[in-house]
Design a protein around this motif. Sequence first.
Motif, PDB file in Angstrom:
ATOM      1  N   SER B  94       0.959  -1.091   0.143  1.00 46.79           N
ATOM      2  CA  SER B  94      -0.045   0.112   0.001  1.00 46.79           C
ATOM      3  C   SER B  94       0.854   1.381  -0.066  1.00 46.79           C
ATOM      4  N   LEU B  96      -0.474   4.937   1.405  1.00 45.79           N
ATOM      5  CA  LEU B  96      -1.196   5.758   1.984  1.00 45.79           C
ATOM      6  C   LEU B  96      -2.760   5.213   1.924  1.00 45.79           C
ATOM      7  N   ALA B  97      -3.110   4.649   0.691  1.00 41.34           N
ATOM      8  CA  ALA B  97      -4.699   4.409   0.438  1.00 41.34           C
ATOM      9  C   ALA B  97      -4.635   2.872   0.588  1.00 41.34           C
ATOM     10  N   GLU B  98      -5.177   2.396  -0.760  1.00 41.26           N
ATOM     11  CA  GLU B  98      -5.665   1.045  -0.679  1.00 41.26           C
ATOM     12  C   GLU B  98      -4.681  -0.133  -0.808  1.00 41.26           C
TER      13      GLU B  98
END
Lengths: 114, 110
Positions: B94, B96-98
């Motif tokens: 990952s 920061l996000a998904e």
Amino acid sequence: QQQVKQSPQSLIVQKGGISIINCAYENTAFDYFPWYQQFPGKGPALLIAIRPDVSEKKEGRFTISFNKSAKQFSLHIMDSQPGDSATYFCAAARGSSNTGKLIFGQGTTLQVKP
Amino acid sequence: DAGVTQSPTHLIKTRGQQVTLRCSPKSGHDTVSWYQQALGQGPQFIFQYYEEEERQRGNFPDRFSGHQFPNYSSELNVNALLLGDSALYLCASSFLAEAFFGQGTRLTVV
């Protein structure tokens, strides 16, 4: 408080029908709620995700509905197809951005009959 | 972009042995997490690596250890294997996000 409870465990839907899978959580610090689809022998694939500032998010035939006060969220698969037959997992994570530590539900095995 | 790649895909080990699993993250991803998925269960978080250090750890014994290299790739090591360690081991990367998962390594302990 770290648990995510998912239901039903299994689901059979006719082609063209709506599949609905529900999840509930306890920890109000969770602020990221993704859904993953997993086929046998494969890793989970991200389908759609939502944050608590919206109540619904739609991507194609997949919709997440989120109820912050009830601490529940659900996945709706519209016009279900045999190719949607897979195991679906809800998950939750905490933090201002997803740090990757996901707490998964137990999974729902979906079978879409032709 | 090759996505998250794991090796080997399948592995059979004897109880008491040690095993090393490998993961290459998706291009541009700097965080690697490892999960254990028992048959019929959801993935369980083992630990996460960021900037070559273990940042978070789940409820797994010290027999489970890891490493992250400067190129962000990662290894999962399991010592003194038990029959109960048989599972699909998943790596997720990952930024920061998904989180994106690899196809997993199926470990069978006999």
